[in-house]
Design a protein around this motif. Structure first.
Motif, mmCIF file in Angstrom:
data_model
loop_
_atom_site.group_PDB
_atom_site.id
_atom_site.type_symbol
_atom_site.label_atom_id
_atom_site.label_comp_id
_atom_site.label_asym_id
_atom_site.label_seq_id
_atom_site.Cartn_x
_atom_site.Cartn_y
_atom_site.Cartn_z
ATOM 1 N N THR A 193 0.731 -1.296 0.054
ATOM 2 C CA THR A 193 -0.170 0.190 0.099
ATOM 3 C C THR A 193 0.879 1.333 0.007
ATOM 4 O O THR A 193 0.792 2.218 -0.651
ATOM 5 C CB THR A 193 -0.913 0.000 1.358
ATOM 6 O OG1 THR A 193 -1.530 -1.346 1.328
ATOM 7 C CG2 THR A 193 -1.698 1.193 1.296
ATOM 8 N N TYR A 253 -1.761 2.584 -3.501
ATOM 9 C CA TYR A 253 -3.072 2.131 -3.800
ATOM 10 C C TYR A 253 -3.619 1.468 -2.253
ATOM 11 O O TYR A 253 -2.542 0.668 -1.617
ATOM 12 C CB TYR A 253 -3.315 1.083 -4.801
ATOM 13 C CG TYR A 253 -3.188 1.369 -6.230
ATOM 14 C CD1 TYR A 253 -4.201 2.073 -6.711
ATOM 15 C CD2 TYR A 253 -2.095 1.319 -6.757
ATOM 16 C CE1 TYR A 253 -4.444 2.415 -8.078
ATOM 17 C CE2 TYR A 253 -1.817 2.069 -8.235
ATOM 18 C CZ TYR A 253 -3.170 2.490 -8.937
ATOM 19 O OH TYR A 253 -3.112 2.793 -10.019
ATOM 20 N N SER A 254 -4.859 1.891 -1.941
ATOM 21 C CA SER A 254 -5.267 1.039 -0.569
ATOM 22 C C SER A 254 -5.667 -0.205 -1.054
ATOM 23 O O SER A 254 -5.694 -0.479 -2.146
ATOM 24 C CB SER A 254 -6.337 1.775 -0.259
ATOM 25 O OG SER A 254 -7.416 1.689 -0.828
ATOM 26 N N ARG A 255 -5.706 -1.008 0.063
ATOM 27 C CA ARG A 255 -6.107 -2.578 -0.186
ATOM 28 C C ARG A 255 -7.402 -2.562 -1.034
ATOM 29 O O ARG A 255 -7.632 -3.429 -1.768
ATOM 30 C CB ARG A 255 -6.164 -3.108 1.148
ATOM 31 C CG ARG A 255 -6.509 -4.805 1.264
ATOM 32 C CD ARG A 255 -6.502 -5.132 2.597
ATOM 33 N NE ARG A 255 -7.076 -6.607 2.410
ATOM 34 C CZ ARG A 255 -8.196 -6.893 2.340
ATOM 35 N NH1 ARG A 255 -9.168 -6.001 2.311
ATOM 36 N NH2 ARG A 255 -8.442 -8.391 2.236
ATOM 37 N N ASP A 256 -8.322 -1.741 -0.406
ATOM 38 C CA ASP A 256 -9.712 -2.061 -1.262
ATOM 39 C C ASP A 256 -9.882 -1.492 -2.645
ATOM 40 O O ASP A 256 -10.432 -2.072 -3.401
ATOM 41 C CB ASP A 256 -10.684 -1.016 -0.466
ATOM 42 C CG ASP A 256 -11.060 -1.630 1.174
ATOM 43 O OD1 ASP A 256 -10.501 -2.765 1.408
ATOM 44 O OD2 ASP A 256 -11.831 -0.775 1.907
ATOM 45 N N GLU A 257 -8.821 -0.446 -2.965
ATOM 46 C CA GLU A 257 -8.889 -0.095 -4.530
ATOM 47 C C GLU A 257 -8.090 -1.246 -5.182
ATOM 48 O O GLU A 257 -8.471 -1.378 -6.330
ATOM 49 C CB GLU A 257 -7.854 1.069 -4.503
ATOM 50 C CG GLU A 257 -8.366 2.287 -4.001
ATOM 51 C CD GLU A 257 -7.420 3.538 -3.800
ATOM 52 O OE1 GLU A 257 -7.615 4.497 -4.103
ATOM 53 O OE2 GLU A 257 -6.509 3.168 -3.479
ATOM 54 N N VAL A 258 -7.435 -2.168 -4.850
ATOM 55 C CA VAL A 258 -7.015 -3.058 -5.693
ATOM 56 C C VAL A 258 -7.578 -4.460 -5.701
ATOM 57 O O VAL A 258 -7.567 -5.226 -6.681
ATOM 58 C CB VAL A 258 -5.493 -3.331 -5.379
ATOM 59 C CG1 VAL A 258 -4.766 -2.042 -5.706
ATOM 60 C CG2 VAL A 258 -5.168 -3.872 -4.157
ATOM 61 N N LYS A 280 -8.873 -6.176 -8.689
ATOM 62 C CA LYS A 280 -8.249 -5.714 -9.944
ATOM 63 C C LYS A 280 -6.981 -6.653 -10.167
ATOM 64 O O LYS A 280 -6.765 -7.651 -9.243
ATOM 65 C CB LYS A 280 -7.822 -4.393 -9.773
ATOM 66 C CG LYS A 280 -8.715 -3.404 -9.346
ATOM 67 C CD LYS A 280 -8.847 -2.287 -10.144
ATOM 68 C CE LYS A 280 -10.097 -1.443 -10.163
ATOM 69 N NZ LYS A 280 -10.238 -0.701 -9.003
ATOM 70 N N ILE A 331 -2.691 -2.914 -13.188
ATOM 71 C CA ILE A 331 -3.009 -1.410 -12.781
ATOM 72 C C ILE A 331 -1.718 -0.593 -12.395
ATOM 73 O O ILE A 331 -1.713 0.583 -12.298
ATOM 74 C CB ILE A 331 -3.946 -1.056 -11.371
ATOM 75 C CG1 ILE A 331 -3.687 -1.960 -10.360
ATOM 76 C CG2 ILE A 331 -5.398 -1.672 -11.812
ATOM 77 C CD1 ILE A 331 -4.241 -1.531 -8.986
ATOM 78 N N LYS A 356 0.301 5.109 -7.794
ATOM 79 C CA LYS A 356 -1.148 5.768 -8.089
ATOM 80 C C LYS A 356 -0.929 7.262 -8.514
ATOM 81 O O LYS A 356 -1.742 7.487 -9.193
ATOM 82 C CB LYS A 356 -2.140 5.514 -6.674
ATOM 83 C CG LYS A 356 -3.401 6.004 -6.981
ATOM 84 C CD LYS A 356 -4.040 5.939 -5.557
ATOM 85 C CE LYS A 356 -5.544 6.419 -5.832
ATOM 86 N NZ LYS A 356 -6.155 6.737 -4.787
#
Ligand code: C2E
Ligand code: MG
Ligand code: MG
Length: 702
Positions: free
Chosen positions: A171, A176-181, A184, A188, A221
């Motif tokens: 992170t 990128y946060s955990r939730d964002e990836v 995916k 990215i 990011k």
């Protein structure tokens, strides 16, 4: 609605065949299924449901199943049934089952409401046993947890490459946060710096070998590009099918930046941005080969600015620097495309003209060079006039390799100076008595050894913060009966690569060991570092000879001896040098990379040679207070040292301010005239007794 406990009556015409079909499907489905009435009591269960609960159909029908869940969860369990039955919600719930006598299972139940023909609600439940899946996930989470605080970034993807877990370092590194990836793929992070064939090869290796390791550029990011050293492992199940990919990586962006900086420094002159001596010899060698192939002639022109020193002295270094920049620009403009300009020293430049038909063809350019430099230079604070002396040597008649051509053009340049400056002079091989000269010198030096005119001076190395004297460096001197004390650089270079160089090398080692012994007797244990030439280090018997010397000095602790190897020197066979160093290491010796940053492939040396210490070259240290480039280099080398877990010492600390600046950058060890000049051995004990670090070095919060 139902005629028996396990009969389904759905069809209009009550066709018994269809009932049989449905019944067998119902009981053959692997998922446990059940139907409940409006008050949450079981009407119907299939075989899978019975076996999951370990109960017979009779034991289940008419019950709510609530008694199968832990007491404290029963109310919640029933409230879900109510929500489904009363509000018509479809609910997916997860429950821990402590089914009678059986081990705990984690189940996921999808509960849905239906209406029968009479308008009564009933609830259909489909159960999924997710115990194994949950366990696997939990194990993974635990494993990932172990690394949460690891310095490595960790990414776990499923077999399709979709993220299922990342750690905190990831992170931080990617932004990128955990939730964002989650959900995916690592795509990215793609920076676009690697070709698709790069990724194709990566996947090929992953699929065939089960792992991949390498360096990769990715994008954070915020758009920033970063470099990482990445290892990917495919995690397979017992059948050999890939279940997950686990990737560990470290951010090596800073290392890469240091590397680039050092490479740039190693090849280009920082001031004028033209190739330096190192790159020149490379370019020149290539040009020679090309001319040889094409049967052409090549000219090496050695340029020296007339009167540069006096401009530097009278106007200051800034004007001097500005002149050098302007001078090199004019020269470049006067050259033909394909010619090379390099700066090899203070006001010394080299021009290489290749692909000439005959020597005369260089005349035009040479005259243009002379003419362009006699026009006044208008600088910011002064207008100055100079001229240029040029010496020229041609390939092949005046020399066959880069070194020889440069040396001969240098000599011709001196002739141009002697002839009154502002002119060019062609090298005349008949005049060249250099070889003879060198032989005379070597004979002189041999005599000097016999007459015991060589001696060692010692220069202290200190910890500027603690005030500790961490060692002394042995530096050779020649006490000449007529010329006085001659510094090493005035006679050592002649011996390099000759038998006599080895003789001197052994003499120095032996003398240093004697000195250590002597100091030890006086109660002084100070490590001594000895400079070793690359030639000496690369002798096949280096280690055995060293061992012999050490054996002859049994009183001397081997950790009192450190060897310094010049970073710039020609270490032709790195892996052999590395083996030699490892062998010496086993004898208890330490190694330092001397003049670090000036060499051809500093990072390569650092990475591959087992040295414990890096000495930042004094040329960088000297100018670090005024020159931002040099400061950046010093900073870079200190960063490299810490990244590679090496000690770092700065040479050429000439003033208190240098020391303070170095301390600020985290470099505590230093050597230089600002601390002590090299001195005779006899002066060392008293110096050690009296030395104290400067106040301003200690009361800093370094
Ligand atoms: P080096 O190993 O990098 O040694 C440091 C040189 O920098 C020494 O010059 C030292 O006198 C000088 N120096 C130290 N502090 C300062 C400072 O603050 N400012 C300035 N401007 N110079 C400083 P030296 O003794 O003339 O030696 C020059 C080089 O000759 C050495 O560089 C080393 O490469 C080589 N050398 C000296 N002694 C030996 C030897 O016994 N064997 C071999 N193989 N090489 C030697
Ligand atoms: Mg040294
Ligand atoms: Mg040095």
């Amino acid at each position: 609605m139902s005629h028996g406990h396990n009969k389904v009556d759905i069809t209009e015409d009550n066709s018994s065949d269809i009932e049989i079909y449905l019944n067998s499907i119902f009981n053959n489905i692997e998922n446990p299924l059940f139907v409940k009435d409006q008050s949450s009591r079981l009407l119907l269960v299939n075989d899978a449901c019975c076996s999951m609960f370990g109960l017979t159909r009779e034991e289940m029908i008419g019950k709510t199943l609530a008694e199968q869940v832990p007491i404290n969860e029963r109310e919640h369990f029933l409230s879900i049934d109510r929500q489904v039955l009363e509000e018509g919600k479809e609910i997916l719930c997860e429950e821990a089952l402590t089914a009678s006598g059986k081990q705990t299972r984690i189940i996921q139940t999808r509960k849905t409401r239906f209406t029968d023909r009479q308008g009564n609600y009933f609830l259909v439940g489909v159960i999924n046993d997710i115990t194994e899946r949950k366990q696997a996930k939990e194990e993974l989470r635990l494993a990932a947890n172990v690394f949460t605080h690891a310095l490595e970034s960790i990414m776990i993807t499923d077999n399709t490459g979709t993220f299922i877990e990342v750690n905190e370092t990831f992170t931080r590194m990617s932004g990128y946060s955990r939730d964002e990836v989650m959900g995916k793929t690592p795509r990215i992070l793609k920076s676009g710096r690697q070709s698709s064939s790069f990724y194709k090869e990566m996947w090929h290796k992953l699929l065939t070998k089960g792992y991949w390791r390498g360096e990769l550029w990715n994008r954070r990011k915020n758009g920033e590009i970063y470099a990482e050293m990445l290892t990917i492992n495919a995690v397979k199940d017992s059948d050999g099918n890939v279940q997950q990919y686990v990737a560990l990586s470290t951010d090596i962006t800073q290392l890469k930046q240091y590397q680039r900086k050092l490479e740039r420094i190693a090849h280009y002159d920082v001031l004028t941005n033209v190739p330096n001596r190192v790159l020149l010899s490379d370019l020149l060698s290539k040009a020679i080969m090309q001319c040889q192939r094409r049967n052409k002639i090549l000219a090496v022109a050695f340029l020296d600015i007339d009167g540069f020193k006096s401009i530097n002295d009278s106007h200051g270094h800034n004007i001097g620097d500005e002149l050098l920049i302007a001078f090199s620009k004019r020269i470049k403009d006067a050259l033909r495309e394909g010619d090379t300009l390099a700066r090899i020293g203070g006001d010394e430049f080299i021009v290489v003209m290749s692909d000439l038909e005959k020597p005369d063809n260089s005349k035009l350019v040479l005259e243009r060079l002379l003419k362009t430099t006699i026009n006044p230079f208008v600088l910011t604070e002064a207008e100055v006039r100079v001229s240029t002396s040029i010496g020229v040597a041609f390939y092949p008649q005046d020399g066959l390799d880069a070194d020889q051509l440069i040396r001969h053009s240098d000599r011709a340049m001196y002739d141009a100076k002697r002839a009154g400056k502002n002119c060019y002079h062609l090298f005349d091989i008949a005049q060249d008595n250099a070889v003879k000269l060198q032989l005379e010198n070597i004979n002189d030096i041999r005599l000097a050894i016999e007459k015991r005119e060589l001696l060692l001076h010692y220069q202290p190395k200190v910890n500027m913060q603690t005030g500790e004297v961490i060692g002394v460096e042995a530096l050779i001197r020649w006490q000449h009966p007529v010329r006085g004390l001659i510094p090493s650089l005035e006679f050592l270079p002649v011996t390099e690569g000759h038998e006599i160089g080895l003789e001197i090398g052994e003499w120095v080692l032996n003398n240093a060991l004697e000195q250590i012994k002597h100091w030890q007797k006086m109660g002084i244990t100070v490590p001594v570092s000895v400079n070793i030439s690359a030639y000496q280090l690369q002798q096949a018997d280096f280690v055995t000879r060293l061992q012999t010397l050490l054996t002859a000095h049994p009183q001397v602790k081997s950790n009192c001896l450190e060897l310094e190897v010049l970073e710039t020197s020609e270490l032709s066979n790195i892996s052999r040098v590395s083996d030699t160093m490892t062998a010496c290491h086993k004898l208890g010796l330490r190694f330092a990379l001397d003049d670090f940053g000036t060499g051809y492939s500093s990072l390569n040396h650092l990475r591959r040679l087992p040295t414990q210490v890096i000495k930042i070259d004094q040329s960088f240290v000297r100018d670090m207070l005024e020159d931002a480039d040099d400061l950046a280099i010093v900073e870079g080398v200190i960063g490299l040292a810490s990244a590679f877990k090496r000690d770092v010492i700065a040479e050429g600390v000439e003033t208190i301010a240098h020391g303070a600046a170095l301390l600020k950058l985290g470099c505590k060890l230093a050597q230089g005239f600002g601390i002590a000049r090299p001195m005779p051995a006899i002066d060392i004990p008293k110096w050690i007794d009296n030395w104290k670090p400067h106040n301003s070095w200690q009361n800093k919060d370094n």
